[in-house]
Design an enzyme around this catalytic site. Structure first.
Site, short mmCIF file in Angstrom:
data_model
loop_
_atom_site.label_atom_id
_atom_site.label_comp_id
_atom_site.label_asym_id
_atom_site.label_seq_id
_atom_site.Cartn_x
_atom_site.Cartn_y
_atom_site.Cartn_z
N ASP A 1 -2.20 18.52 19.04
CA ASP A 1 -1.85 19.00 17.69
C ASP A 1 -0.75 20.05 17.83
OD1 ASP A 1 -1.67 20.05 15.16
OD2 ASP A 1 -3.77 20.66 15.02
N TYR B 1 4.02 5.01 -5.03
CA TYR B 1 5.01 5.68 -5.87
C TYR B 1 4.80 5.38 -7.36
CZ TYR B 1 7.34 7.27 -1.70
OH TYR B 1 7.62 7.90 -0.52
N HIS C 1 11.17 17.69 8.39
CA HIS C 1 11.32 17.35 6.97
C HIS C 1 10.03 16.83 6.35
CE1 HIS C 1 12.57 12.82 7.44
NE2 HIS C 1 11.51 13.12 8.15
N LYS D 1 12.47 15.32 16.35
CA LYS D 1 13.30 14.29 15.71
C LYS D 1 12.55 13.75 14.49
CE LYS D 1 13.38 10.43 17.90
NZ LYS D 1 12.50 9.63 17.02
N THR E 1 0.83 -1.20 0.00
CA THR E 1 0.00 0.00 0.00
C THR E 1 0.87 1.25 0.00
OG1 THR E 1 -1.74 -1.17 1.21
CG2 THR E 1 -1.82 1.24 1.24
#
Length: 358
Positions: A245, A133, A263, A259, A128
């Site tokens: 949140d 991709y 990104h 950590k 999945t």
């Protein structure tokens, strides 16, 4: 119209063909690695206590004898890629037989070891996730949707919230990666020694926080993550779990740890997160800071293999609408979020540790 390829030397054309074919067949790299983990081969060799012969491995795997040659092909390819070593085993009939021993890479795939990255393999090569991709072409034409929004019909984090099985695979994968990071954190006393409290934002099931608490028993640590992640987790005297949140609120502490978080997000979202971090950290100049563990792109200093991995991860993050950043890009985020200074230190071969100060 004549093809421009006609002006090329045959040697150049053949080299280009080899490059194309190489990348055509690299899909076998993850598939062979997935096969290795699914067949539990690292554990089989580990439990064997010595290099295991091909015939013994085939017997333990209980595969048909007609597939023994295929097992050998897969093992030889994995050995070529650094996952096993091929040794010669002299059997009782005094014949030379191929045998396989573990390397450092395959030791990291032995399930049950303290350091084990098998959950990372199992999550990333889940059909999945990896199958998403195949939608890169469609995704690149979508203005706002992430790759997973195109392939799965929802945001990645929303997908995890709605699919407990995939959510567990993801949490297990991140926990296994955290144990690797903890190996490096044991040498980071100066980063934590003056702190009295820290919030691990996106801290998952608390793997990193537990190591911090064990190393610094007087330090109060809060693991802050999605409610679905922490709702059934129990802490102790200096470790607590809080759901929420990070775009809305982050619990107050001397320091905030991020950590493998930033990104995942766009610059705009990163600035929002960092602003909430700035609100959360203490105003004490000596203590208050945000600790970031993440990639720093540095093509000039990194080895080619590390640069390739970082570029691959950058594509992976782009599919979440995130990105990997170089130092200038990181600095821009810090300045726009209102921070005054920062320091970047080496952490692992892949990661850097960044301290930013309000």
């Amino acid at each position: 119209m004549a093809s421009s390829i006609n002006s090329r030397k045959p040697s150049e054309i053949f080299k280009a063909q080899a490059l194309i074919y190489k990348h055509m067949y690299t899909f076998l790299d993850p598939m062979c690695l997935k096969w290795c983990v699914e067949m539990n081969i690292p554990n089989i060799i580990h439990n064997h206590g010595q290099p295991i012969s091909l015939s013994n491995l085939v017997s333990i795997l209980q595969v048909p004898s007609t597939k023994a040659g295929n097992v050998q092909r897969l093992m030889r390819y994995l050995a070529h890629n650094g996952f096993f070593e091929i040794v010669t085993n002299q059997d009782i009939e005094n014949e030379q037989e191929e045998a396989y021993s573990l390397t450092v890479a395959s030791e990291l795939l032995v399930k049950g070891n303290e350091l084990c990255l098998a959950p990372m393999v199992e999550f990333y090569f889940n059909p999945t996730i990896s199958g998403s991709y195949n939608q890169l072409k469609k995704w690149i034409y979508e203005e706002d949707l992430t790759l997973f929004g195109v392939a799965l019909g929802s945001d990645f984090w929303e997908f995890l919230n709605k699919n407990p099985e995939h959510n567990k695979l993801f949490n297990d994968a991140m926990a296994s990666d955290s144990k690797m990071i903890n190996l490096a954190m044991k040498d980071c006393n100066l980063v934590f020694e003056e702190l009295e409290s820290v919030v691990d934002v996106g801290g998952g099931t608390g793997t990193t926080a537990k190591i911090i608490c064990e190393t610094f028993p007087k330090l109060k640590c809060v693991v802050f993550d999605r409610p679905k992640v922490v709702e059934n987790l129990c802490g102790n005297n200096n470790l607590t779990y809080v759901g929420g949140d990070m775009f809305t609120y982050i619990p107050r502490a001397d320091a905030v740890l991020l950590k493998w978080i930033l990104h995942d997000f766009t610059d705009k979202d990163c600035i929002k997160i960092l602003e909430k971090c700035k609100e959360a950290v203490t105003s004490d100049v000596k203590k208050g800071k945000v600790i970031i563990i993440d990639l720093v792109m540095n093509k000039k200093k990194d080895e080619n293999q590390i640069t390739q991995l970082k570029l691959q991860m950058d594509i992976g993050m782009a599919c979440l609408n995130g990105k990997e950043r170089n130092e200038e890009e990181w600095k821009k985020l810090f300045v726009e979020a209102g921070f005054k200074d920062y320091k970047i230190s080496p952490f692992t071969e892949l990661l850097s540790l960044i301290e930013i100060y309000p």
